[in-house]
Enzyme design. Structure first.
Site, PDB file in Angstrom:
ATOM      1  CB  CYS A  52       3.271   2.976  -5.498  1.00 40.51           C
ATOM      2  SG  CYS A  52       3.499   2.780  -3.726  1.00 40.51           S
TER       3      CYS A  52
ATOM      4  CB  CYS B  50       0.941   1.138  -3.473  1.00 41.56           C
ATOM      5  SG  CYS B  50       1.226   2.835  -2.988  1.00 41.56           S
TER       6      CYS B  50
END
Length: 120
Positions: free
Chosen positions: A33, A30
């Protein structure tokens, strides 16, 4: 204090042992993230009185499901073992600091009293 990795087995104990716990639900693939990780890590260093936990949603799929994680990153905050904040999306440093201060200032006795007065 650095961030700690939390698993399904250690999640409840982490909440039990700390007044305030922030939890970052993330995954290695991600992009947002990975962008949020340094911001989260710096906040952990600035606030040693708070536990900053991370949950790898790929490795801890059951925990992510139990927490109803539908988008990552998702940041949750617990105070006195009670969920007081949950929001998907990466925060910038200023936004994260605002959430931290808001959680620190929360009057849990008032929150519980208000909740008890809500109709079922």
């Amino acid at each position: 204090m650095a961030t700690i990795d939390v698993t399904e087995q250690s999640f409840a104990e982490t909440l039990e042992n700390s007044e305030i716990v922030f939890v970052d639900f993330w995954a290695a693939w991600c992009g947002p993230c990975r962008m949020f990780a340094p911001t989260y890590g710096k906040a952990a260093e600035r606030h040693p009185d708070i536990t900053f936990a991370k949950v790898d949603t790929e490795a801890e799929q059951a925990l992510a499901a139990a927490a109803n994680i539908t988008a990552i990153p998702t940041l949750m905050a617990f105070k006195d073992k009670t969920l007081v904040f949950s929001q998907p999306g990466a925060l910038n440093a200023t936004g994260l600091e605002e959430v931290i201060q808001d959680v620190k200032k929360l009057d849990m006795d008032k929150l519980r009293a208000d909740a008890a007065q809500q109709p079922a």
